[in-house]
Every structure is written in structure tokens, then in C-alpha cells.
Design an enzyme around this catalytic site. Structure first.
Site, PDB file in Angstrom:
ATOM      1  N   ASP A  31      35.693   3.226   7.773  1.00 16.26           N
ATOM      2  CA  ASP A  31      35.712   4.115   6.612  1.00 16.26           C
ATOM      3  C   ASP A  31      37.030   4.885   6.530  1.00 16.26           C
ATOM      4  O   ASP A  31      37.693   5.109   7.545  1.00 16.26           O
ATOM      5  CB  ASP A  31      34.523   5.095   6.715  1.00 16.26           C
ATOM      6  CG  ASP A  31      34.157   5.694   5.367  1.00 16.26           C
ATOM      7  OD1 ASP A  31      34.647   5.208   4.336  1.00 16.26           O
ATOM      8  OD2 ASP A  31      33.381   6.673   5.352  1.00 16.26           O
ATOM      9  N   HIS A  48      42.843  -0.410   1.769  1.00 16.26           N
ATOM     10  CA  HIS A  48      42.069  -1.579   2.202  1.00 16.26           C
ATOM     11  C   HIS A  48      43.009  -2.622   2.816  1.00 16.26           C
ATOM     12  O   HIS A  48      42.702  -3.220   3.835  1.00 16.26           O
ATOM     13  CB  HIS A  48      41.303  -2.189   1.025  1.00 16.26           C
ATOM     14  CG  HIS A  48      40.317  -1.248   0.386  1.00 16.26           C
ATOM     15  ND1 HIS A  48      39.418  -0.514   1.116  1.00 16.26           N
ATOM     16  CD2 HIS A  48      40.102  -0.921  -0.913  1.00 16.26           C
ATOM     17  CE1 HIS A  48      38.684   0.219   0.285  1.00 16.26           C
ATOM     18  NE2 HIS A  48      39.083  -0.002  -0.949  1.00 16.26           N
ATOM     19  N   LEU A 142      34.527 -13.965  21.785  1.00 13.08           N
ATOM     20  CA  LEU A 142      33.909 -12.921  20.963  1.00 13.08           C
ATOM     21  C   LEU A 142      33.289 -13.488  19.681  1.00 13.08           C
ATOM     22  O   LEU A 142      33.886 -14.366  19.048  1.00 13.08           O
ATOM     23  CB  LEU A 142      34.992 -11.902  20.575  1.00 13.08           C
ATOM     24  CG  LEU A 142      34.580 -10.775  19.631  1.00 13.08           C
ATOM     25  CD1 LEU A 142      33.834  -9.696  20.412  1.00 13.08           C
ATOM     26  CD2 LEU A 142      35.803 -10.159  18.944  1.00 13.08           C
TER      27      LEU A 142
HETATM   28  C1  IPE Z   1      30.229   2.330   4.228  1.00 11.60           C
HETATM   29  O1  IPE Z   1      31.240   3.104   3.734  1.00 11.60           O
HETATM   30  C2  IPE Z   1      30.448   0.897   3.827  1.00 11.60           C
HETATM   31  C3  IPE Z   1      31.552   0.195   4.493  1.00 11.60           C
HETATM   32  C4  IPE Z   1      32.320   0.709   5.415  1.00 11.60           C
HETATM   33  C5  IPE Z   1      31.758  -1.160   4.077  1.00 11.60           C
HETATM   34  P1  IPE Z   1      31.109   3.858   2.326  1.00 11.60           P
HETATM   35  O2  IPE Z   1      32.387   4.588   2.124  1.00 11.60           O
HETATM   36  O3  IPE Z   1      30.720   2.900   1.278  1.00 11.60           O
HETATM   37  O4  IPE Z   1      29.887   4.843   2.595  1.00 11.60           O
HETATM   38  P2  IPE Z   1      29.465   6.178   1.853  1.00 11.60           P
HETATM   39  O5  IPE Z   1      29.347   5.861   0.393  1.00 11.60           O
HETATM   40  O6  IPE Z   1      30.555   7.177   2.116  1.00 11.60           O
HETATM   41  O7  IPE Z   1      28.184   6.576   2.486  1.00 11.60           O
HETATM   42  C1  IPE Z   2      35.982   1.863   3.649  1.00 18.48           C
HETATM   43  O1  IPE Z   2      36.892   2.743   3.074  1.00 18.48           O
HETATM   44  C2  IPE Z   2      36.119   0.460   3.101  1.00 18.48           C
HETATM   45  C3  IPE Z   2      35.010   0.013   2.253  1.00 18.48           C
HETATM   46  C4  IPE Z   2      33.918   0.696   2.005  1.00 18.48           C
HETATM   47  C5  IPE Z   2      35.158  -1.286   1.616  1.00 18.48           C
HETATM   48  P1  IPE Z   2      36.549   3.550   1.736  1.00 18.48           P
HETATM   49  O2  IPE Z   2      37.021   2.756   0.580  1.00 18.48           O
HETATM   50  O3  IPE Z   2      35.114   3.908   1.722  1.00 18.48           O
HETATM   51  O4  IPE Z   2      37.450   4.835   1.928  1.00 18.48           O
HETATM   52  P2  IPE Z   2      37.092   6.329   1.521  1.00 18.48           P
HETATM   53  O5  IPE Z   2      35.780   6.661   2.174  1.00 18.48           O
HETATM   54  O6  IPE Z   2      36.999   6.365   0.036  1.00 18.48           O
HETATM   55  O7  IPE Z   2      38.213   7.132   2.063  1.00 18.48           O
HETATM   56 MG    MG Z   3      34.089   5.541   2.348  1.00 17.20          MG
END
Ligand code: IPE
Ligand code: IPE
Ligand code: MG
Length: 253
Positions: A31, A48, A142
Site C-alpha cells: 500500500d 504503481h 519460492l
Molecule cells: C488494499 O489496498 C489492496 C491492495 C493493496 C491491492 P487499498 O489501498 O485498496 O485498501 P484501502 O481501500 O485503503 O482499504
Molecule cells: C496500493 O497503493 C496499490 C493498489 C491498491 C493497486 P494505493 O494505490 O492504494 O496507494 P494509496 O493508498 O492511494 O497511497
Molecule cells: Mg491504498
């Protein structure tokens, strides 16, 4: 292509790790990509893209450490709620990742698997993904499991539906349904028990990830945003895990 060999016991110790206290299966909620990009004044997708380097480094290190499985939350069932453009670019990135990372996966003897509703991913990502899974199927190191279009609740509903169907068809006596049978009906029936769940970007949420599997997993979070997550951060998590005393409801060792 030269194969990367896992670390010896001595190498693990010299890195400050406790070989007998390494988790076998680590899962990561990656995240903070968007926040990382935003901090720099860039588009979210840059975060990303940068996250792919973290995926590569973490995967290679987990392979060298000799772990059984690394499960990465790459796209949740709920991530479809994001703007169409971000979803589109994420799918493009996935398609590129599974092709460009093939040499790394092969060099590190990594078997690639997935959990989630991958059948409904756009073709441009699904096809190269299937090809990469196939390419890596005989690797013995792995297991890298990508959670794609994954939701923990959806996974459990799917398993229950399968069992209910079998019971309705007379193939299953409902009285024989137990934890083991339900676990075998999940996306990956042979998934090793989850030992350590890591979440980056300082959130304390599960966000519908591996709901069944986390029952006794140890949880470790770090404020580090995923694009900045590197081997020292992984080691921090592994060292924290080594300090934990897992009791599974009993009184421990
Ligand atoms: C969880 O992260 C999903 C992934 C890492 C793929 P999100 O950024 O989508 O989660 P929330 O919305 O903050 O809970
Ligand atoms: C996690 O990073 C990646 C995915 C959920 C695909 P985010 O895109 O959720 O990044 P934040 O949480 O907005 O910083
Ligand atoms: Mg996120």
C-alpha cells in the site's frame, strides 16, 4: 541463465536473521503507491510503476531466503471502484510486469501462481499472466502468489457455494464439512499456513485480504510506502516476527 542459490544457514545468521524463526509464508498488502507519487507531485500511476521494483527486490530476497511462499495483494475486488483510467493503467502494468519479470522469476526458480477471480481480468493482462504461470510451473523454489481481483469474502463465498452445490447433488454429507474441507475449497487448496502479514504505508486494515488464512498470522506494519520498501524493511519485519511467541490459543513453547 545462472540460477540464484538460496542463502546458506551461515549467510542467514550473518544477516542477523534466525534461520529457525523465519516465516515459511509471508503475505504483503502493498500500500501507499498513490501517496508516494502524490508526495512528489506525480500521477498516481508513477507510484504503481515504481512499486514494481519493490515487488522484484522483495520476491528475489524471499527466494534467496528459502521461503515457501510470498503472497502479494496486487489488485482487490474493490479496486475496480477506482477511476477507470487508473484501473486501465494498472492492468497494463500487470501485463508488462508478467512479461518483463520472466527472466527474474526463472533465474530465482520462482513458481508463479494466482488467487482471485483472474478469469474476469482483461485479456491483455490475463493472457500473458497465464503464459508466465505456465512458463514457471516446473520451478521448485519460492511460490509467488499474486492476489488479483481478489477478495477474502468472495473467496469464502465461492468455497461455500461449491460445498453447497456438492451437498445438493448428494456428493457431500453436510456433516462432514470441517475446516480442512472448507480450506480445500478456497482458491489455492494447498496454500501453506500464513505466518506473517505485512502492510505498508502505515495502515492498520486488512482490506478484505486473506480473511480465512490470517486467523493466526502475525501482523507487522510499517509506515514505509510500498515504492520505497526495500530489503532492509523486509528484514525488519522478519526480525520482528522472530521475536513473536505464537501460542495458537495455548500457552506457547
Ligand atoms: C488494499 O489496498 C489492496 C491492495 C493493496 C491491492 P487499498 O489501498 O485498496 O485498501 P484501502 O481501500 O485503503 O482499504
Ligand atoms: C496500493 O497503493 C496499490 C493498489 C491498491 C493497486 P494505493 O494505490 O492504494 O496507494 P494509496 O493508498 O492511494 O497511497
Ligand atoms: Mg491504498
Amino acid at each position: 541463465m545462472e540460477l540464484t542459490t538460496p542463502y546458506s544457514r551461515e549467510e542467514l545468521v550473518s544477516r542477523g536473521l534466525v534461520p529457525e524463526r523465519l516465516p515459511r509464508h509471508v503475505a504483503i498488502i502493498m500500500d501507499g503507491n498513490g501517496r508516494w507519487a502524490k508526495e512528489k507531485g506525480w500521477m498516481r500511476i508513477r507510484g504503481h510503476e515504481e512499486g514494481v521494483t519493490s515487488v522484484r527486490e522483495t520476491t528475489e530476497e524471499c527466494a534467496r531466503l528459502g521461503l515457501d511462499q510470498l503472497t502479494l495483494y496486487a489488485f482487490s475486488s474493490e479496486n475496480w471502484r477506482r477511476p477507470e483510467m487508473e484501473v486501465k493503467l494498472l492492468m497494463k502494468l500487470l501485463a508488462r510486469y508478467v512479461v518483463e519479470e520472466r527472466p527474474t522469476l526463472m533465474r530465482n526458480n520462482v513458481r508463479l501462481t494466482t488467487i482471485g477471480e483472474t478469469a474476469t481480468l482483461p485479456d491483455e493482462a490475463r493472457q500473458p499472466l497465464l503464459e508466465s504461470v505456465d512458463l514457471c510451473r516446473n520451478n521448485t523454489g519460492l511460490t509467488l502468489c499474486l492476489a488479483l481481483n481478489y477478495g477474502g469474502r468472495q473467496e469464502i463465498v465461492g468455497a461455500v457455494k461449491r460445498l453447497a452445490r456438492d451437498a445438493a447433488a448428494g456428493r457431500l454429507d453436510p456433516e462432514t464439512v470441517d475446516e480442512a474441507l472448507l480450506a480445500r475449497s478456497l482458491y489455492q487448496p494447498d496454500m501453506p499456513p500464513l505466518d506473517l502479514l505485512i502492510r505498508t504505508a502505515g495502515e492498520y486494515r486488512v482490506s478484505n485480504f486473506l480473511l480465512w488464512q490470517i486467523s493466526y498470522a502475525e501482523i507487522w506494519t510499517t509506515p514505509v510506502l510500498w515504492p520505497e520498501f526495500r530489503i532492509p524493511h523486509l528484514y525488519e519485519g522478519l526480525k520482528a516476527y522472530a521475536q513473536r511467541r505464537r501460542r495458537f490459543g495455548g500457552l506457547g513453547e
